[in-house]
Design an enzyme around this catalytic site. Sequence first.
Site, PDB file in Angstrom:
ATOM      1  N   ASN A   9       1.042  -1.121   0.064  1.00 50.29           N
ATOM      2  CA  ASN A   9      -0.033   0.064  -0.074  1.00 50.29           C
ATOM      3  C   ASN A   9       0.930   1.315  -0.057  1.00 50.29           C
ATOM      4  OD1 ASN A   9      -1.700   2.046   0.422  1.00 50.29           O
ATOM      5  ND2 ASN A   9      -2.141   1.272   2.678  1.00 50.29           N
ATOM      6  N   TRP A  10       0.951   1.974  -1.098  1.00 55.04           N
ATOM      7  CA  TRP A  10       1.773   3.087  -1.225  1.00 55.04           C
ATOM      8  C   TRP A  10       1.203   4.284  -0.533  1.00 55.04           C
ATOM      9  CZ3 TRP A  10       3.525   2.806  -7.082  1.00 55.04           C
ATOM     10  CH2 TRP A  10       4.109   1.465  -7.241  1.00 55.04           C
ATOM     11  N   LYS A  11       0.120   4.299  -0.129  1.00 54.24           N
ATOM     12  CA  LYS A  11      -0.500   5.508   0.377  1.00 54.24           C
ATOM     13  C   LYS A  11      -0.299   6.856  -0.268  1.00 54.24           C
ATOM     14  CE  LYS A  11       0.057   3.164   4.652  1.00 54.24           C
ATOM     15  NZ  LYS A  11       0.209   3.078   6.429  1.00 54.24           N
ATOM     16  N   GLU A  97      -6.483   4.594   7.980  1.00 49.51           N
ATOM     17  CA  GLU A  97      -6.245   5.997   7.537  1.00 49.51           C
ATOM     18  C   GLU A  97      -7.354   6.715   7.234  1.00 49.51           C
ATOM     19  OE1 GLU A  97      -2.693   5.434   5.576  1.00 49.51           O
ATOM     20  OE2 GLU A  97      -1.652   4.881   7.428  1.00 49.51           O
ATOM     21  N   GLY A 173       2.908   2.063  10.877  1.00 43.89           N
ATOM     22  CA  GLY A 173       4.027   3.239  10.674  1.00 43.89           C
ATOM     23  C   GLY A 173       4.832   3.549  11.748  1.00 43.89           C
ATOM     24  N   SER A 213       3.941  -2.461   9.939  1.00 40.13           N
ATOM     25  CA  SER A 213       5.254  -2.527  10.299  1.00 40.13           C
ATOM     26  C   SER A 213       5.891  -4.076   9.878  1.00 40.13           C
ATOM     27  CB  SER A 213       5.852  -2.049  11.711  1.00 40.13           C
ATOM     28  OG  SER A 213       5.400  -0.831  12.084  1.00 40.13           O
ATOM     29  N   GLY A 234       3.115  -1.297   4.279  1.00 43.48           N
ATOM     30  CA  GLY A 234       3.339   0.282   3.891  1.00 43.48           C
ATOM     31  C   GLY A 234       4.758   0.543   3.489  1.00 43.48           C
ATOM     32  N   GLY A 235       5.435   1.170   4.422  1.00 43.75           N
ATOM     33  CA  GLY A 235       6.748   1.822   4.384  1.00 43.75           C
ATOM     34  C   GLY A 235       7.612   1.166   3.529  1.00 43.75           C
TER      35      GLY A 235
HETATM   36  P1  13P Z   1       3.459   0.083   7.720  1.00 43.75           P
HETATM   37  O1  13P Z   1       3.943  -0.925   6.845  1.00 43.75           O
HETATM   38  O2  13P Z   1       4.329   1.406   7.238  1.00 43.75           O
HETATM   39  O3  13P Z   1       3.214   0.054   9.101  1.00 43.75           O
HETATM   40  O4  13P Z   1       1.873   0.530   7.102  1.00 43.75           O
HETATM   41  C1  13P Z   1       0.938  -0.598   7.045  1.00 43.75           C
HETATM   42  C2  13P Z   1      -0.118  -0.295   6.461  1.00 43.75           C
HETATM   43  O5  13P Z   1      -0.958   0.546   6.791  1.00 43.75           O
HETATM   44  C3  13P Z   1      -0.479  -0.881   5.234  1.00 43.75           C
HETATM   45  O6  13P Z   1      -1.968  -0.843   4.655  1.00 43.75           O
END
Ligand code: 13P
Length: 252
Positions: A9-11, A97, A173, A213, A234-235
């Site tokens: 998920n690149w947000k 989010e 995150g 994470s 995510g990250g």
């Molecule tokens: P992180 O991997 O950055 O913690 O984010 C997780 C996330 O929200 C994936 O949708």
Amino acid sequence: MRKPMIAGNWKMYKTAAEAKKFIAELLPLIKSEEVEVAVFPPAIDIPAVADGLAGNGQVAYGAQNVHWAVEGAYTGELSVAMLKEAGCRYAICGHSERRQYFGDTDETVAHRASAAIAGGIIPVICVGESLAQREAGRALEILAVQLKNSVSGISAAEAANIVIAYEPVWAIGTGKTATAADAQDVIGFLRGELAKIFSEDIAEQIRILYGGSVKPGNIAELMAEPDIDGALVGGASLEAASFAAIINYSSK
Ligand code: 13P
């Protein structure tokens, strides 16, 4: 058998040009063929991602959100048909989010998910408890309600194909991951709840991902758990090398 799925998920990261460069870097690094890979770029990057993938059979893509109406006066929203035409296989519904900053509720998530299914898009439905809820010992109770309400528009016949993502809000995150055993406990519990809502047989077919994470260093132990079918990253999905290391968790 549930096929493992590693999703990024690149947000709100990466322009279209950056997305295209990322895909070109990623593809040669993928070693594991047993894993389904999916990326969730910002919607405006989707054509660049599709172009970069050029029909690659292993890597799918999807949108980070989708609206439930067929069309209409909903400024800033995207319809299922728009995503379908752009070649999306998936849409994330109810990421924490979206729930936290943009007013998504279990009810809107349920609408998004059932509209997605009706239009041929697979929803990736997110649930997760906050730190306060966990510390109050209420995580499972909260998650059971979130899950039940978020899948309320989906029939048993449709449910086998959906994807659930368990993302504890306190682990997103923050660098704090649920331990593999804790994630397994919750995800096993969610599968039990899905069995009550649909049936045992359907629940055994639904893929449940862990998110929060996830990194190259913790993916293997998460994937070793019997009920964890993949990860929503995510990250660590933003760099081709780290995302590929997660995808290749089994071929170390
Ligand atoms: P992180 O991997 O950055 O913690 O984010 C997780 C996330 O929200 C994936 O949708």
